[in-house]
Design an enzyme around this catalytic site. Structure first.
Site, PDB file in Angstrom:
ATOM      1  CG  ASP A  44     -36.214   6.323  16.361  1.00  0.00           C
ATOM      2  OD1 ASP A  44     -35.979   7.497  16.046  1.00  0.00           O
ATOM      3  OD2 ASP A  44     -35.819   5.347  15.695  1.00  0.00           O
ATOM      4  CD  GLU A  53     -38.703  10.192  14.225  1.00  0.00           C
ATOM      5  OE1 GLU A  53     -37.945  10.884  13.535  1.00  0.00           O
ATOM      6  OE2 GLU A  53     -38.557   8.965  14.341  1.00  0.00           O
ATOM      7  CG  HIS A  67     -31.375  14.006  16.078  1.00  0.00           C
ATOM      8  ND1 HIS A  67     -32.674  14.117  16.539  1.00  0.00           N
ATOM      9  CD2 HIS A  67     -31.252  12.733  15.637  1.00  0.00           C
ATOM     10  CE1 HIS A  67     -33.297  12.973  16.370  1.00  0.00           C
ATOM     11  NE2 HIS A  67     -32.459  12.108  15.831  1.00  0.00           N
ATOM     12  CG  ASP A  68     -33.255  12.791  12.392  1.00  0.00           C
ATOM     13  OD1 ASP A  68     -32.108  12.351  12.585  1.00  0.00           O
ATOM     14  OD2 ASP A  68     -34.287  12.223  12.796  1.00  0.00           O
ATOM     15  CG  ASP A  71     -34.564   9.004  21.115  1.00  0.00           C
ATOM     16  OD1 ASP A  71     -35.407   8.323  20.495  1.00  0.00           O
ATOM     17  OD2 ASP A  71     -34.099  10.074  20.703  1.00  0.00           O
TER      18      ASP A  71
HETATM   19  O1  ISL Z   1     -33.493  11.676   9.000  1.00  0.00           O
HETATM   20  C1  ISL Z   1     -34.399  11.476   8.237  1.00  0.00           C
HETATM   21  C2  ISL Z   1     -34.343  11.873   6.860  1.00  0.00           C
HETATM   22  O2  ISL Z   1     -33.308  12.710   6.738  1.00  0.00           O
HETATM   23  C3  ISL Z   1     -35.626  10.885   8.647  1.00  0.00           C
HETATM   24  O3  ISL Z   1     -36.359  10.371   7.610  1.00  0.00           O
HETATM   25  C4  ISL Z   1     -35.364   9.852   9.699  1.00  0.00           C
HETATM   26  O4  ISL Z   1     -34.829   8.707   9.125  1.00  0.00           O
HETATM   27  C5  ISL Z   1     -36.664   9.549  10.364  1.00  0.00           C
HETATM   28  O5  ISL Z   1     -37.095  10.755  10.917  1.00  0.00           O
HETATM   29  C6  ISL Z   1     -36.476   8.578  11.493  1.00  0.00           C
HETATM   30  O6  ISL Z   1     -35.619   9.163  12.410  1.00  0.00           O
HETATM   31  C7  ISL Z   1     -35.315   8.527  13.587  1.00  0.00           C
HETATM   32  O7  ISL Z   1     -34.966   7.164  13.390  1.00  0.00           O
HETATM   33  C8  ISL Z   1     -33.790   6.926  12.624  1.00  0.00           C
HETATM   34  C9  ISL Z   1     -32.600   7.760  13.104  1.00  0.00           C
HETATM   35  O8  ISL Z   1     -31.572   7.694  12.154  1.00  0.00           O
HETATM   36  C10 ISL Z   1     -32.970   9.210  13.322  1.00  0.00           C
HETATM   37  O9  ISL Z   1     -31.891   9.935  13.834  1.00  0.00           O
HETATM   38  C11 ISL Z   1     -34.144   9.217  14.255  1.00  0.00           C
HETATM   39  O10 ISL Z   1     -34.533  10.520  14.619  1.00  0.00           O
HETATM   40  C12 ISL Z   1     -33.495   5.466  12.762  1.00  0.00           C
HETATM   41  O11 ISL Z   1     -33.535   5.105  14.106  1.00  0.00           O
END
Ligand code: ISL
Ligand code: CA
Length: 558
Positions: free
Chosen positions: A201, A256, A331-332, A100
């Site tokens: 990310d 992402e 994981h989100d 990541d």
């Molecule tokens: O998790 C989300 C909403 O529930 C998403 O909007 C998320 O914030 C977005 O996909 C960005 O995610 C990534 O960056 C974030 C982190 O918290 C997430 O786990 C990661 O996948 C900030 O770094």
């Protein structure tokens, strides 16, 4: 698309959320040695690539997405020697590892930020966004993803800094060339170590609109939508990164990218764009969002007709020009089987297999999120105290405690449906204490259904979801049609059945999925002639013109 298949086009990726995978040193937190111990499990499943969620040093305000040192391993997870051992052991088995890469922001405890906040003139000041604002008013109306304003006032220099996520995740200023070079140097360091690529990310947020203007006001909020996605210089930055770093290595990259359309994806991941290999899109995960301005906090079900349209638009839109990534969960998000299938005991296995078929027969690189291959379900927590995720806890405080927009019971139902902790509960290995994840209290409660749903049980049952995934991965590796075939959506308006055809070099495969718990009648015999051959199915023999609950099958037509 170039005539030759790139290795990542035929690969299947397995996502490891390390904190919840396997604890080996009795602290209730998964660690690097825990993956190394399970590499043979992953090899047996048949996957090609492991994507590791962030394993870097971090104060863990957002479970590792707030990095304080990009070149150190988080103490919770082990040491750099553990990482080197894992990478070697993976490579020895022919498995690749992608990392990541979180470079839209750092932790506020990163040395860059610590120096940046000291005074207004130091050389790191411009690595971040600082602004005086308007007296007591923040510089603009942007909201942060985890609640509140995206600006935090800092006493030390009496200015605000920008954080589009939590206050402990200040945004990096990519306009600064020295910052960009520092990031590229760090990336090159990891690639020289031998890692096989990056999942980047929120990479489409690195270019902010010049002047940082107010965004349109959000419903139910005093804040505006942060104008940070697909900014004016994002392609320039990614092309620079590609030229300086990515193109020097034989790796895979996936961005992402929230809020992208197929047309945007052609820019980020077009075969001749020299940016990324593919992106994660989220259109298919937004169809069940709240219709009342509450975003993801909804208990709606995804309408199948809309889902099919989004998926087909991506398949057709990128065909021959870019490359899709395929995923139901990460994981989100909630767990796939709970969200798109049916996690009641009578239907869980069947619907998990059906979802797997639907996804793995599409064109693109599939991503399996840990535990998906077991048909793991949402957590179904009933107490607020069970949740750990900053997003869930902040949302409860905001919507229930502070603004009283929702009743506690209503919000608990929404968290149960949508909290990120649903997918973060520990991996269910066996029927031992804490599902074999750890013999200490786990950082997040184990789902009590581990007694039925676990890897040991799956491996002992030839009919399990696990062997079904193994079979799907084998099909992809064996038949170029799965990688290269074009896609045609059939019965686009059918609200219950997802039917599509794949075609390649004169061959046609038909993929049929019943997304409901009902037995359906459909005119399918026109396709399933005696010469058609079944390649995989979650029931035995097909019944004429019938689809049983969550039935799926794939046929090669004559
Ligand atoms: O998790 C989300 C909403 O529930 C998403 O909007 C998320 O914030 C977005 O996909 C960005 O995610 C990534 O960056 C974030 C982190 O918290 C997430 O786990 C990661 O996948 C900030 O770094
Ligand atoms: Ca541990």
């Amino acid at each position: 698309m170039a005539a030759t298949i790139k290795w990542w086009q035929q690969a299947v990726v397995y996502q490891v959320y390390l904190r919840s995978f396997q604890d080996t040193n009795h602290d209730g937190i998964g660690d690097l040695k825990g993956i190394t111990a399970h590499l043979d499990y992953l090899k047996q499943l048949g996957i090609d690539v492991i994507w590791l969620n962030p394993i870097y040093r971090s104060p863990n305000d957002d479970n590792g997405y707030d990095i304080s040192d990009y070149q150190q391993i988080a103490a919770d997870f082990g040491t750099m020697a553990d990482f080197d051992e894992l990478l070697q052991a993976a490579h020895d088995r022919g498995l690749k590892i992608i990392m990541d890469l979180v470079v839209n922001h750092t932790s506020d405890e990163h040395p860059w930020f610590k120096r940046s906040r000291q005074d207004r003139t130091n050389q790191y000041r411009d690595f971040y966004f600082w602004s005086s604002g308007n007296g007591k008013k923040a510089p603009n109306n942007w909201d942060a993803a985890f609640g509140g304003s995206a600006w935090q006032y800092d006493e030390q220099t009496q200015q605000y800094y920008l954080h589009t996520f939590s206050t402990k995740q200040p945004d990096l200023n990519w306009e600064n060339p020295t910052l960009r070079e520092s990031v590229y140097t760090m990336m090159t360091w990891w690639l020289n170590k031998g890692v096989d690529g990056f999942r980047m990310d929120v990479i489409n947020q690195i270019s902010k609109l010049p002047g940082l203007p107010d965004g349109p006001l959000k419903p139910h909020s005093q804040f505006g939508d942060a104008r940070v996605t697909n900014g004016p210089r994002v392609h320039e930055f990614l092309q620079e990164m590609n030229q300086e770093v990515l193109s020097q290595f034989d790796i895979m990259t996936v961005g992402e990218t929230h809020g992208v359309t197929p047309a945007d994806a052609l820019k980020y991941a077009g075969a001749d764009q020299h940016e990324l290999d593919m992106v994660f899109e989220f259109q298919h995960l937004r169809l069940d969002n709240s219709q009342h301005g509450l975003g993801k906090w909804s208990t709606r079900k995804t309408p199948l007709v809309a889902l099919k349209k989004v998926i087909s638009d991506w398949q057709v839109g990128l065909e021959g020009r870019a490359w899709n990534s395929l995923f139901w969960n990460n994981h989100d998000t909630p767990r796939a089987v709970s969200r798109f299938g049916d996690d009641r005991p009578a239907y869980r296995v069947r619907s998990a297999k059906m979802l797997a078929t639907c996804l793995h027969l599409l064109q693109g690189t599939p991503y399996i999120y840990q535990g998906e291959e077991l048909g793991m379900t949402d957590a179904h927590f009933t107490e607020l105290a069970s949740y750990r995720d900053i997003e869930s806890l902040n949302a409860y405080r905001d919507l229930v405690t502070e603004r009283q927009l929702l009743s506690p019971a209503d919000m608990m139902a929404r968290l149960a449906a949508r909290s990120r902790d649903n997918s973060r509960t520990p991996m269910q290995w066996d029927t031992e204490v804490n599902a074999g994840f750890s013999d200490a209290a786990p950082w997040l409660t184990v789902n009590p259904n581990y007694r039925q749903i676990n890897a040991a049980a799956a491996l002992a049952d030839p009919d399990s979801v696990w062997y079904y995934y193994q079979h799907l991965i084998q099909l992809r590796h064996q038949y170029p049609l799965v990688t290269l075939g074009s896609l045609e959506l059939l019965w686009a308006d059918d609200p219950q059945v997802f039917l599509y055809a794949r075609q390649w070099e004169g061959r046609t495969w038909l993929v049929c999925c019943n997304f409901t718990a009902e037995t359906l009648s459909r005119p399918l015999d026109q396709y399933l002639t005696p010469t058609a051959k079944c390649l995989i199915s979650n029931y035995g023999e097909q019944q004429p013109n019938k689809l049983r609950p969550y039935e799926d099958w794939v046929y090669q037509l004559a």
